[in-house]
Design a protein around this motif. Sequence first.
Motif, PDB file in Angstrom:
ATOM      1  N   GLY A 269      19.636 -15.741 -37.848  1.00  0.00           N
ATOM      2  CA  GLY A 269      19.650 -16.469 -39.116  1.00  0.00           C
ATOM      3  C   GLY A 269      19.411 -15.505 -40.258  1.00  0.00           C
ATOM      4  O   GLY A 269      20.066 -14.473 -40.349  1.00  0.00           O
ATOM      5  N   PHE A 270      18.443 -15.800 -41.126  1.00  0.00           N
ATOM      6  CA  PHE A 270      18.198 -14.904 -42.253  1.00  0.00           C
ATOM      7  C   PHE A 270      17.084 -13.908 -41.964  1.00  0.00           C
ATOM      8  O   PHE A 270      16.541 -13.274 -42.849  1.00  0.00           O
ATOM      9  CB  PHE A 270      17.926 -15.687 -43.541  1.00  0.00           C
ATOM     10  N   MET A 284       7.915  -4.185 -32.454  1.00  0.00           N
ATOM     11  CA  MET A 284       8.871  -5.122 -33.044  1.00  0.00           C
ATOM     12  C   MET A 284       8.445  -5.460 -34.474  1.00  0.00           C
ATOM     13  O   MET A 284       7.284  -5.730 -34.742  1.00  0.00           O
ATOM     14  CB  MET A 284       8.983  -6.402 -32.230  1.00  0.00           C
ATOM     15  N   VAL A 285       9.404  -5.387 -35.375  1.00  0.00           N
ATOM     16  CA  VAL A 285       9.132  -5.713 -36.771  1.00  0.00           C
ATOM     17  C   VAL A 285      10.133  -6.784 -37.187  1.00  0.00           C
ATOM     18  O   VAL A 285      11.315  -6.692 -36.845  1.00  0.00           O
ATOM     19  CB  VAL A 285       9.330  -4.464 -37.665  1.00  0.00           C
ATOM     20  N   THR A 286       9.662  -7.801 -37.912  1.00  0.00           N
ATOM     21  CA  THR A 286      10.638  -8.746 -38.467  1.00  0.00           C
ATOM     22  C   THR A 286      10.572  -8.657 -39.980  1.00  0.00           C
ATOM     23  O   THR A 286       9.498  -8.547 -40.570  1.00  0.00           O
ATOM     24  CB  THR A 286      10.366 -10.195 -38.029  1.00  0.00           C
ATOM     25  N   LEU A 287      11.722  -8.654 -40.601  1.00  0.00           N
ATOM     26  CA  LEU A 287      11.781  -8.671 -42.065  1.00  0.00           C
ATOM     27  C   LEU A 287      12.977  -9.512 -42.473  1.00  0.00           C
ATOM     28  O   LEU A 287      13.814  -9.864 -41.636  1.00  0.00           O
ATOM     29  CB  LEU A 287      11.868  -7.254 -42.640  1.00  0.00           C
ATOM     30  N   ASP A 288      13.006  -9.871 -43.755  1.00  0.00           N
ATOM     31  CA  ASP A 288      14.140 -10.703 -44.155  1.00  0.00           C
ATOM     32  C   ASP A 288      15.351  -9.826 -44.468  1.00  0.00           C
ATOM     33  O   ASP A 288      15.260  -8.606 -44.560  1.00  0.00           O
ATOM     34  CB  ASP A 288      13.764 -11.661 -45.294  1.00  0.00           C
ATOM     35  N   ARG A 289      16.490 -10.459 -44.621  1.00  0.00           N
ATOM     36  CA  ARG A 289      17.755  -9.737 -44.747  1.00  0.00           C
ATOM     37  C   ARG A 289      17.794  -8.830 -45.969  1.00  0.00           C
ATOM     38  O   ARG A 289      18.270  -7.704 -45.913  1.00  0.00           O
ATOM     39  CB  ARG A 289      18.902 -10.749 -44.850  1.00  0.00           C
ATOM     40  N   GLY A 325       7.881 -11.052 -49.488  1.00  0.00           N
ATOM     41  CA  GLY A 325       8.743 -10.712 -48.349  1.00  0.00           C
ATOM     42  C   GLY A 325       8.167 -11.173 -47.026  1.00  0.00           C
ATOM     43  O   GLY A 325       8.827 -11.895 -46.276  1.00  0.00           O
ATOM     44  N   THR A 326       6.903 -10.797 -46.741  1.00  0.00           N
ATOM     45  CA  THR A 326       6.328 -11.169 -45.445  1.00  0.00           C
ATOM     46  C   THR A 326       6.138 -12.670 -45.347  1.00  0.00           C
ATOM     47  O   THR A 326       6.282 -13.244 -44.282  1.00  0.00           O
ATOM     48  CB  THR A 326       4.979 -10.460 -45.219  1.00  0.00           C
ATOM     49  N   SER A 329       9.455 -14.137 -44.307  1.00  0.00           N
ATOM     50  CA  SER A 329       9.818 -13.896 -42.917  1.00  0.00           C
ATOM     51  C   SER A 329       8.843 -14.614 -41.978  1.00  0.00           C
ATOM     52  O   SER A 329       9.195 -14.988 -40.884  1.00  0.00           O
ATOM     53  CB  SER A 329       9.859 -12.400 -42.620  1.00  0.00           C
ATOM     54  N   GLY A 330       7.614 -14.794 -42.449  1.00  0.00           N
ATOM     55  CA  GLY A 330       6.657 -15.553 -41.651  1.00  0.00           C
ATOM     56  C   GLY A 330       7.135 -16.977 -41.452  1.00  0.00           C
ATOM     57  O   GLY A 330       7.065 -17.519 -40.355  1.00  0.00           O
ATOM     58  N   ALA A 331       7.658 -17.547 -42.534  1.00  0.00           N
ATOM     59  CA  ALA A 331       8.165 -18.903 -42.429  1.00  0.00           C
ATOM     60  C   ALA A 331       9.359 -18.941 -41.477  1.00  0.00           C
ATOM     61  O   ALA A 331       9.527 -19.890 -40.719  1.00  0.00           O
ATOM     62  CB  ALA A 331       8.585 -19.398 -43.807  1.00  0.00           C
ATOM     63  N   ALA A 332      10.121 -17.847 -41.496  1.00  0.00           N
ATOM     64  CA  ALA A 332      11.311 -17.805 -40.656  1.00  0.00           C
ATOM     65  C   ALA A 332      10.952 -17.894 -39.172  1.00  0.00           C
ATOM     66  O   ALA A 332      11.682 -18.467 -38.381  1.00  0.00           O
ATOM     67  CB  ALA A 332      12.079 -16.518 -40.912  1.00  0.00           C
TER      68      ALA A 332
END
Lengths: 336, 260
Positions: A269-270, A284-289, A325-326, A329-332
């Motif tokens: 997704g985003f 592992m790192v998650t970030l938004d697009r 930003g975080t 992505s946290g919501a994501a």
Amino acid sequence: MSIQVRAVRKRFGAFTALDDVSVDVPTGGLTALLGPSGGGKSTLLRVIAGLETPDGGEVLIDGLPATHLPVRERDVGFVFQHYAAFKHLTVYRNVAFGLEIRRRPAGEIRDRVGELLRLVRLEQFADRLPAQLSGGQRQRMALARALAVEPRVLLLDEPFGALDAQVRKELREWLRRLHDEVRVTTVFVTHDQEEALEVADEIVVVNQGRVEQTGPPDELYDRPATEFVMRFLGPTTRLGDALVRPHDIDVRLDGVGVPGRVDRLSRVGFEVRAHVDCDGQQVMVTLDRTRAAALDLAPGRAVSLVATSIGDPARPGTTRPISAGTGASGAAEFHP
Amino acid sequence: MVKRVIVVVYLGLLVLWPVGLVVANSFADGADALVAALSDPVVVNALWLTVQVAVVSVVINTVFGIGVSLLLVRHRFPGRWLLSVLIDLPLSVSPVVVGLAIVLVYGGVDGWFGPTLEAGGLQVVFAAPGMVMATVFVALPLVIREVVPVLREIGDEQEQAARTLGATGWQVFARITLPAIRWAVVYGVVLSLARSLGEFGAVKIVSGNLINRTQTATLVVEQKYQDFEQTTAYATAFLLAFAAVLCLVVVSVIRPKEGS
């Protein structure tokens, strides 16, 4: 009505289901018992209802001892995972059951059942049999049936566990709204952290027959008391020795922090998930697009990682700085 | 096709033909044999006694059967396994053995406590109580075997839900459990009735076969047959077969409803 559980123990043969469990449920709250399967949360709920007798400890409902009170005198509404619909009775008669048992006048039963069927949006199904309803409708009927007798507390055992994902999401939002309307002290069991975080005022994390932590959703998520709670409430990864959430890691190009190389990128997704190889350790790192594009991330690119918040159990009380930003992505993580 | 023919021929030779011959023989002279049989007081008394013994036995087996089924499925206790094995015993033990066992225990002359009971005014063997006992014994598992699987299948969540809604043990049984198992109970009752009407071996030993007093329909059939009153024997046999077929028809009408 408040519920107090004090030092309750329960064994099934050699298996310890509850080991010295104490829980306080405040009046009017919506409390989730959250934990993995077989952790004892359903047993705890059944002990509160009187469907199981504890080996030790006590249960107080509204300040009064209820440990040895038979189920039918506890005034609890109980909703089962598999609905427990009375198959031979119509929806109307199912909801009316508790009132008929209490020998209420016919007129009162009619009014009350009508009111509840409207509340759970099943008015037009009053004359159907449970077999003619969908899973979600059956569970709403079970809820109306439990509420009909105006219980002091409402107990729900994995109420949405048997439903498919879409209906489950709808029903839990609906449960939240219903609770805001009816305001009966409610405890529900779930193994789904998303469900607990979204619906509950208060979460009790139960694991291996013990309470790991109790608190409001934000507190548990931001300041987990144990590594178990941190892992159970959301995704985690290791950066060095610290256990952190993948969206609480800042990816930098200026060399500050732990150096590493992007191994693999995947987009859901985003949200972008980057697997970074830091000297053999997979992080592992998650970030938004937007952030991923700004950094121009690609496999093989050298980066460095800094934890923006450390959910280290050894350091409870660490607050998490939430940047735009975080936060996104946290919501994501929870709305894929 | 070949398989079907084999099955039909097999069942025809084994069941259809012999039973058909009983019917044919009963009606060889039109309805005369049946009318004659039904005007023989010995036959009428025997039929009436059979019905009484069967009905009393079925009532006992139904009440006891539902109780034992609930005990077996809903409770855990030491000896539960043994109980469930014992319940199947009547299916494997010959009814003659059952009859002998009852005589050994309740016999008025040298039974275990038969003489004591008789001194107290209760005659068991060679009287109705012994016949009911023997019939209850042979038909014992039939209700239980129907009810237990249904109880297992429905589970106890509905019963628990009823209890949380304020129902007492009896209310839970009457309003939730019984309606859920009602077809299994009816099926078990019909099977028990058929079995009770047709019982021969155990009843023959226990009853003493006293004409007009303890002689049931099956015993009359045997006696009339041996006394060269074949037409009466066939007519009575026809009535027994007819009752059994009626039971089976009732069962097959009920069966499909179980699914719904």
